[in-house]
Design a protein around this motif. Sequence first.
Motif, PDB file in Angstrom:
ATOM      1  N   LYS A 338       0.818  -1.218   0.000  1.00  0.00           N
ATOM      2  CA  LYS A 338       0.000   0.000   0.000  1.00  0.00           C
ATOM      3  C   LYS A 338       0.853   1.271   0.000  1.00  0.00           C
ATOM      4  CE  LYS A 338      -4.348  -1.435   2.158  1.00  0.00           C
ATOM      5  NZ  LYS A 338      -5.230  -0.784   1.167  1.00  0.00           N
ATOM      6  N   LEU A 339       2.159   1.110   0.258  1.00  0.00           N
ATOM      7  CA  LEU A 339       3.065   2.254   0.345  1.00  0.00           C
ATOM      8  C   LEU A 339       2.573   3.265   1.367  1.00  0.00           C
ATOM      9  CD1 LEU A 339       3.785   2.791  -3.478  1.00  0.00           C
ATOM     10  CD2 LEU A 339       5.149   1.522  -1.814  1.00  0.00           C
ATOM     11  N   TRP A 340       1.988   2.748   2.465  1.00  0.00           N
ATOM     12  CA  TRP A 340       1.415   3.658   3.471  1.00  0.00           C
ATOM     13  C   TRP A 340       2.454   4.033   4.507  1.00  0.00           C
ATOM     14  CZ3 TRP A 340       0.837   3.415   8.796  1.00  0.00           C
ATOM     15  CH2 TRP A 340       0.034   4.431   9.354  1.00  0.00           C
ATOM     16  N   LYS A 341       2.402   5.285   4.936  1.00  0.00           N
ATOM     17  CA  LYS A 341       3.289   5.768   5.980  1.00  0.00           C
ATOM     18  C   LYS A 341       2.564   6.815   6.800  1.00  0.00           C
ATOM     19  CE  LYS A 341       8.021   7.523   6.608  1.00  0.00           C
ATOM     20  NZ  LYS A 341       8.627   6.320   7.177  1.00  0.00           N
ATOM     21  N   CYS A 342       2.783   6.802   8.092  1.00  0.00           N
ATOM     22  CA  CYS A 342       2.208   7.831   8.962  1.00  0.00           C
ATOM     23  C   CYS A 342       3.083   9.080   8.849  1.00  0.00           C
ATOM     24  CB  CYS A 342       2.162   7.337  10.409  1.00  0.00           C
ATOM     25  SG  CYS A 342       1.523   8.548  11.590  1.00  0.00           S
ATOM     26  N   PRO A 343       2.574  10.152   8.248  1.00  0.00           N
ATOM     27  CA  PRO A 343       3.414  11.344   8.027  1.00  0.00           C
ATOM     28  C   PRO A 343       3.905  11.937   9.347  1.00  0.00           C
ATOM     29  CG  PRO A 343       1.379  11.450   6.739  1.00  0.00           C
ATOM     30  CD  PRO A 343       1.209  10.324   7.710  1.00  0.00           C
ATOM     31  N   SER A 344       5.170  12.356   9.357  1.00  0.00           N
ATOM     32  CA  SER A 344       5.760  12.864  10.591  1.00  0.00           C
ATOM     33  C   SER A 344       5.266  14.267  10.950  1.00  0.00           C
ATOM     34  CB  SER A 344       7.288  12.880  10.474  1.00  0.00           C
ATOM     35  OG  SER A 344       7.698  13.720   9.411  1.00  0.00           O
ATOM     36  N   GLY A 345       4.633  14.967   9.994  1.00  0.00           N
ATOM     37  CA  GLY A 345       4.193  16.335  10.258  1.00  0.00           C
ATOM     38  C   GLY A 345       2.722  16.459  10.610  1.00  0.00           C
ATOM     39  N   THR A 346       2.072  15.340  10.930  1.00  0.00           N
ATOM     40  CA  THR A 346       0.645  15.397  11.241  1.00  0.00           C
ATOM     41  C   THR A 346       0.378  16.056  12.589  1.00  0.00           C
ATOM     42  OG1 THR A 346       0.684  13.236  12.305  1.00  0.00           O
ATOM     43  CG2 THR A 346       0.224  13.282   9.930  1.00  0.00           C
ATOM     44  N   GLU A 347      -0.870  16.438  12.787  1.00  0.00           N
ATOM     45  CA  GLU A 347      -1.294  17.004  14.065  1.00  0.00           C
ATOM     46  C   GLU A 347      -1.053  16.005  15.202  1.00  0.00           C
ATOM     47  OE1 GLU A 347      -5.465  18.440  16.219  1.00  0.00           O
ATOM     48  OE2 GLU A 347      -5.368  18.189  14.041  1.00  0.00           O
ATOM     49  N   TRP A 348      -1.227  14.717  14.902  1.00  0.00           N
ATOM     50  CA  TRP A 348      -1.021  13.665  15.901  1.00  0.00           C
ATOM     51  C   TRP A 348       0.419  13.650  16.396  1.00  0.00           C
ATOM     52  CZ3 TRP A 348      -2.644  11.058  19.640  1.00  0.00           C
ATOM     53  CH2 TRP A 348      -2.287   9.736  19.957  1.00  0.00           C
ATOM     54  N   TRP A 349       1.353  13.685  15.466  1.00  0.00           N
ATOM     55  CA  TRP A 349       2.754  13.686  15.847  1.00  0.00           C
ATOM     56  C   TRP A 349       3.121  14.989  16.581  1.00  0.00           C
ATOM     57  CZ3 TRP A 349       6.251  10.568  17.134  1.00  0.00           C
ATOM     58  CH2 TRP A 349       6.403   9.321  16.529  1.00  0.00           C
ATOM     59  N   THR A 350       2.570  16.108  16.129  1.00  0.00           N
ATOM     60  CA  THR A 350       2.839  17.390  16.791  1.00  0.00           C
ATOM     61  C   THR A 350       2.358  17.361  18.239  1.00  0.00           C
ATOM     62  OG1 THR A 350       2.625  18.563  14.680  1.00  0.00           O
ATOM     63  CG2 THR A 350       2.414  19.871  16.695  1.00  0.00           C
ATOM     64  N   GLU A 351       1.188  16.798  18.448  1.00  0.00           N
ATOM     65  CA  GLU A 351       0.603  16.686  19.784  1.00  0.00           C
ATOM     66  C   GLU A 351       1.466  15.794  20.685  1.00  0.00           C
ATOM     67  OE1 GLU A 351      -3.572  14.873  21.630  1.00  0.00           O
ATOM     68  OE2 GLU A 351      -3.384  15.298  19.478  1.00  0.00           O
ATOM     69  N   LEU A 352       1.893  14.660  20.144  1.00  0.00           N
ATOM     70  CA  LEU A 352       2.700  13.732  20.936  1.00  0.00           C
ATOM     71  C   LEU A 352       4.060  14.328  21.280  1.00  0.00           C
ATOM     72  CD1 LEU A 352       1.917  10.365  19.096  1.00  0.00           C
ATOM     73  CD2 LEU A 352       1.140  11.058  21.372  1.00  0.00           C
ATOM     74  N   ARG A 353       4.692  14.976  20.309  1.00  0.00           N
ATOM     75  CA  ARG A 353       6.011  15.549  20.562  1.00  0.00           C
ATOM     76  C   ARG A 353       5.956  16.659  21.609  1.00  0.00           C
ATOM     77  NH1 ARG A 353       6.627  15.253  14.589  1.00  0.00           N
ATOM     78  NH2 ARG A 353       7.904  13.404  14.134  1.00  0.00           N
ATOM     79  N   ALA A 354       4.899  17.446  21.585  1.00  0.00           N
ATOM     80  CA  ALA A 354       4.761  18.516  22.572  1.00  0.00           C
ATOM     81  C   ALA A 354       4.641  17.940  23.981  1.00  0.00           C
ATOM     82  CB  ALA A 354       3.544  19.382  22.234  1.00  0.00           C
ATOM     83  N   LYS A 355       3.845  16.893  24.117  1.00  0.00           N
ATOM     84  CA  LYS A 355       3.674  16.273  25.437  1.00  0.00           C
ATOM     85  C   LYS A 355       4.971  15.606  25.887  1.00  0.00           C
ATOM     86  CE  LYS A 355       1.207  15.222  29.003  1.00  0.00           C
ATOM     87  NZ  LYS A 355       0.804  16.288  29.940  1.00  0.00           N
TER      88      LYS A 355
END
Length: 577
Positions: A338-355
Motif C-alpha cells: 500500500k506504500l502507506w506511511k504515517c506522516p511525521s508532520g501530522t497534528e497527531w505527531w505534533t501533539e505527541l512531541r509537545a507532550k
Amino acid sequence: MAPRSVEEEDDRVSGAELVAEALKTQNVEYIFGIVGVPITEVAVAAQASGIKYVGMRNEQAASYAASAVGYLTGRPGVCLVVSGPGLVHALAGMANANMNCWPLIVIGGSSDRNQETMGAFQEFPQVETCRLYSKFSARPSSLEAIPAVIEKAVRSSIYGRPGACYVDIPGDFVNLQVNKSSVRYVECCQAPPISMAEESVVSKAVSFIAHSRKPLLIIGKGAAYAHAENSIRRLVDQCGLPFLPTPMGKGVVPDNHPCCVAAARSRALQFADVIILLGARLNWMLHFGLPPRFRPDVKIIQVDICAEELGNNVRPAAALLGDIKAVTEQLVEHLNRKLWKCPSGTEWWTELRAKMKSNEETSKALSLQKHLPMNYYTVFHHIRELLPKDCILVSEGANTMDIGRTMLPNYHPRHRLDAGTFGTMGVGLGFTIAASMVTKDHNPEQRVVCIEGDSAFGFSGMEVETICRYNLPVIIIIVNNNGIYGGLDAQTWKEIMELGEPATSVPPMSLLPNAHYEQVASAFGGKGYFVQTPEELQAALRSCLAEKHIPSLINVMIDPRSDRKEQDFHWLTRSNL
C-alpha cells in the motif's frame, strides 16, 4: 541371589539419573533449587550430566530464577524443590511464570508411594495443587515413563502460550533402578510450530491502519519473547508508526528511536484511534483498554499467540492469531504494497512531541536538583550516565521500578526484567542470578545490574550469598528511602521510638532508617558502598563497572519523602493523566 555383574550394573539406571538425562536431552541448561530429602541425588546427577545447578537460599527465588531463564533463552529453566513446604514456596514462581507467559519446569520430590495417605514426611497433594498454577502437572507412573513425562512438560511449557509445568518425583523413585532397555526414551521436542494469521484478517487490519489518523503501536513482552524485534523494527521504520513499549517490551525497538512515544504514554493511549497490540494484553497494565484511558471508539488490532486472549475486555476490530514475528512480517508485507506511511508532520505527531517535550523537561528539572538527600530522578540521572547500553537491567520496587522505567532506557530486546504482569515483589535477585548465569555462558562481557528499593531487597536479600558463592559479577543498586513507598528520617524515627512500643507507634510503611545493606555484600566477600551524594554514587558505580569479577552492592540513600512527578504513570493509579 547372585550379585550383578559389572555389565548388568552398567545396564541399569536410577530414577535420579533418568530425570537428569531426560532434562539434558530436552536441552535444559540450568537448574535452580534447594536440595534435601528426597531430591539431592537429582541435583548431583544433573551436574554429572553437564547441567548447571545453582543452589539458592529460598525456593521462591529459585523459581523466579528458573522462569527468567525461560524468558531470556526460550528454553525453560528448572526449579528443583523438596516435598511439601519446598514445593509450596515454589508456587510463587509458577504463578508468576504463568502470568508472564514464561516457560518454567518445576520438579518436586514427594513422599514415597507406599506411605501415601499415612501422614508421611511432608506429604502434600502436590500434583493436584500445581494444576492451579501450571499448564501441565503430572507424576510419572513408573521410572520407565520419566523421559516421556519430562519431554511433555518441556514441550507444553513452550508450545502455544508459554507457562509453568510441574513434574512430581516420588521419593522412592530417586534411587530405584531399572534396566535401560525398558525405559521409554524420547528425543528432544521440536521447536514450537510457527502459525500465521488469516490473510483476509491481515488485509482488514491493514485497511484500518491505513485509514487511521492517530495510529499507535503497543509492543509487549510477548513480542520480545517471540524474538520479533527485526520485523517490528521494519514495521516502525517503514510506516513511521508511533510506538509505546510495555515495561518488558522496552528495547524491542530502542527507546531512543524517534518513533518512541513512551514519554507521552497517557496522551498516546487516550487519543489513539487505531491501536496495534503486539504481544501485549489489555489487562490492568493497559487499563483494560477502556475509557477514560482509551477512546470509546478506538479500533484495536490484536496480535496474540493465544486464541483465548483475543477479545478480552475489548472486542478487537481485527484479531490476528499467530506468532508475533510471523504476523508482523505479514503486516509489513501488506503495508509495503500500500506504500502507506504515517506522516511525521501530522497534528497527531505534533501533539505527541509537545507532550513528550513537556514531560521530559519536568523529569530533567527534577534530576538536576542539587539538594540532599537526593531524589529518585537525581539518582537515576547519574546511573543512566554510566550504565553500558547493552547491560541487562533488573528492576524491582514501587517508585524505584516505576521511575526507573521512565528514566533508564533500553536499547536491546529482553534486556529488562521487572515485577511483570503479576506485580511480584521478591523477583529481583532471582532474576539477577538467572541473567548473570546466561550472560556468563553466552556473552561474558555483558553486565547485569539490579536496581531495587530497600523494601524489595528485603524479600530475597540472602541471595546475595548465592551471588557471591557463584562469583557472579553483578551490580546491585538499592535505592533506599527507609520504607515501603516512603519511610522516616533518622530524627523522626528516634522521636517515634521514644513514644513506647514500636508495634503500636511505627508507621506500617517504615523500615529502619539508614540501614547499611551494603554490609550484606561485604559479609560474603563482595564489595559494598554506602553513598549519599551524586559524587559518591558516580564514584561507586564507576568502581563497580571496573570490577568484572566480584559482585558489588551500592546502598544509595535518598530523601524518604521523594516521590514520582505527577505526570508519571503509576501502575496502580486510576486517574493519573
